[in-house]
Design a protein around this motif. Structure first.
Motif, mmCIF file in Angstrom:
data_model
loop_
_atom_site.group_PDB
_atom_site.id
_atom_site.type_symbol
_atom_site.label_atom_id
_atom_site.label_comp_id
_atom_site.label_asym_id
_atom_site.label_seq_id
_atom_site.Cartn_x
_atom_site.Cartn_y
_atom_site.Cartn_z
ATOM 1 N N THR A 40 -0.258 3.047 12.080
ATOM 2 C CA THR A 40 0.437 2.637 10.904
ATOM 3 C C THR A 40 0.379 1.114 10.857
ATOM 4 N N LEU A 41 0.281 0.412 11.869
ATOM 5 C CA LEU A 41 0.732 -0.848 11.950
ATOM 6 C C LEU A 41 -0.343 -1.721 11.062
ATOM 7 N N ALA A 42 0.142 -2.516 10.516
ATOM 8 C CA ALA A 42 -0.738 -3.602 9.810
ATOM 9 C C ALA A 42 0.004 -4.863 9.357
ATOM 10 N N ILE A 43 -0.714 -6.136 9.431
ATOM 11 C CA ILE A 43 -0.119 -7.336 9.272
ATOM 12 C C ILE A 43 -0.790 -7.726 7.913
ATOM 13 N N ALA A 44 -0.067 -7.781 7.193
ATOM 14 C CA ALA A 44 -0.520 -8.353 5.529
ATOM 15 C C ALA A 44 -0.547 -9.600 5.490
ATOM 16 N N PRO A 45 -1.516 -10.148 4.683
ATOM 17 C CA PRO A 45 -1.858 -11.703 4.363
ATOM 18 C C PRO A 45 -0.572 -12.708 4.060
ATOM 19 N N ASP A 46 0.472 -11.650 3.588
ATOM 20 C CA ASP A 46 1.802 -12.686 3.225
ATOM 21 C C ASP A 46 2.628 -12.630 4.468
ATOM 22 N N TYR B 225 4.921 -0.609 8.999
ATOM 23 C CA TYR B 225 4.466 0.303 9.990
ATOM 24 C C TYR B 225 5.228 1.476 9.443
ATOM 25 N N VAL B 226 5.004 2.878 10.227
ATOM 26 C CA VAL B 226 5.749 3.850 10.014
ATOM 27 C C VAL B 226 6.481 4.040 11.248
ATOM 28 N N PRO C 173 0.801 -1.169 0.189
ATOM 29 C CA PRO C 173 -0.098 0.130 0.038
ATOM 30 C C PRO C 173 0.751 1.267 -0.181
ATOM 31 N N ALA C 174 0.323 2.431 -0.211
ATOM 32 C CA ALA C 174 0.976 3.610 -0.375
ATOM 33 C C ALA C 174 1.357 3.984 1.116
ATOM 34 N N PRO C 175 2.382 4.806 1.086
ATOM 35 C CA PRO C 175 2.857 5.010 2.525
ATOM 36 C C PRO C 175 1.950 5.855 3.412
ATOM 37 N N PRO C 176 1.164 5.254 4.738
ATOM 38 C CA PRO C 176 0.322 6.050 5.135
ATOM 39 C C PRO C 176 0.553 7.435 5.787
ATOM 40 N N SER C 177 -0.439 8.160 6.147
ATOM 41 C CA SER C 177 -0.062 9.439 6.876
ATOM 42 C C SER C 177 0.201 8.895 8.331
ATOM 43 N N PHE C 178 0.790 9.512 9.059
ATOM 44 C CA PHE C 178 1.226 9.462 10.482
ATOM 45 C C PHE C 178 1.242 10.230 11.307
ATOM 46 N N SER C 179 1.050 10.186 12.548
ATOM 47 C CA SER C 179 0.941 11.142 13.521
ATOM 48 C C SER C 179 2.266 11.272 14.664
ATOM 49 N N CYS D 285 9.288 -11.520 9.513
ATOM 50 C CA CYS D 285 9.585 -12.357 10.587
ATOM 51 C C CYS D 285 9.986 -13.701 10.409
ATOM 52 N N ALA D 286 9.409 -14.281 9.167
ATOM 53 C CA ALA D 286 9.862 -15.633 8.944
ATOM 54 C C ALA D 286 11.258 -15.504 8.248
ATOM 55 N N THR D 287 11.441 -14.584 7.726
ATOM 56 C CA THR D 287 13.254 -14.488 7.346
ATOM 57 C C THR D 287 13.993 -13.560 8.081
ATOM 58 N N GLY D 288 13.432 -12.986 8.969
ATOM 59 C CA GLY D 288 14.286 -12.139 9.714
ATOM 60 C C GLY D 288 14.829 -11.138 8.731
ATOM 61 N N GLN D 289 14.097 -10.639 7.898
ATOM 62 C CA GLN D 289 14.356 -9.167 7.078
ATOM 63 C C GLN D 289 13.440 -7.939 7.225
ATOM 64 N N VAL D 290 14.005 -6.981 6.701
ATOM 65 C CA VAL D 290 13.460 -5.736 6.611
ATOM 66 C C VAL D 290 13.604 -5.156 5.468
ATOM 67 N N LYS D 291 12.565 -4.242 5.037
ATOM 68 C CA LYS D 291 12.569 -3.400 3.642
ATOM 69 C C LYS D 291 12.087 -2.048 3.993
ATOM 70 N N THR D 292 12.646 -0.851 3.478
ATOM 71 C CA THR D 292 12.139 0.258 3.514
ATOM 72 C C THR D 292 11.602 0.598 2.182
ATOM 73 N N TYR D 293 10.465 1.095 2.467
ATOM 74 C CA TYR D 293 9.767 1.372 0.978
ATOM 75 C C TYR D 293 9.586 2.878 0.691
ATOM 76 N N ALA D 294 9.662 3.564 1.721
ATOM 77 C CA ALA D 294 9.736 5.135 1.672
ATOM 78 C C ALA D 294 10.340 5.921 2.950
#
Length: 163
Positions: A67-73, A78-79, A38-44, A98-107
């Motif tokens: 902004t926390l969300a758990i996707a079906p995958d 989060y922001v 999804p597009a980056p959410p607004s945050f506070s 979590c399954a692979t212990g990885q992180v990705k930065t989207y924006a």
């Protein structure tokens, strides 16, 4: 009581490293594909949940619970908001697998506060020597359950982060 918290984080950290290593070596779903991001959410910055960081880190980190969300995958998105000692605020829209212990930065936010999408975002191991360890600290403190899986619900993550 002062000793319990460091021991708790040490135990959580050890469990997370072991489970991440096992998950990475036995990721059993070769057909796994990341769902559409999804597009980056607004945050506070008004209701951030602070993330505990090592004592040598001068930046303050917090996640916006809205902004926390758990996707079906299985990816938890989060922001993460950072504040320096002068009060400047930046944010990153990220996902932890979590399954692979990885992180990705989207924006990331720019100096004006607008989102700037990362060109060709890539997965990185949480234990890599990245500029910041905020993602692994977030994973340890509530996003991942210590068995290589995301927490069951967003409410479970929020509850764990507030402990």
């Amino acid at each position: 009581m002062i000793m319990r918290k460091p021991l708790k984080f040490l135990a959580l950290g050890m469990a997370f490293y072991v489970s991440s290593a096992l998950a990475q070596s036995s990721d059993t779903d070769p057909d796994w594909h990341e769902s559409e991001v999804p597009a980056p959410p607004s945050f506070s910055i008004d209701h951030l949940i602070p993330i505990e960081m090592p004592h040598y880190v001068s930046l303050k980190f917090g996640v916006d619970p809205a902004t926390l969300a758990i996707a079906p995958d299985g990816i938890v998105r989060y922001v993460m908001v950072t504040q320096n000692t002068s009060g400047s605020v930046t944010a990153m829209y990220e996902g932890i697998r979590c399954a692979t212990g990885q992180v990705k930065t989207y924006a990331r936010t720019s100096s004006g506060g607008a989102w700037s999408l990362v060109k060709d975002p890539q997965w990185h191991n949480l234990s890599d020597n990245l500029p910041s360890k905020h993602a692994i600290m977030l994973a340890r403190q509530g996003v991942c359950d210590g068995r290589g899986a995301a927490a069951s619900t967003v409410q479970d993550i929020i509850k764990a982060l507030k402990r």
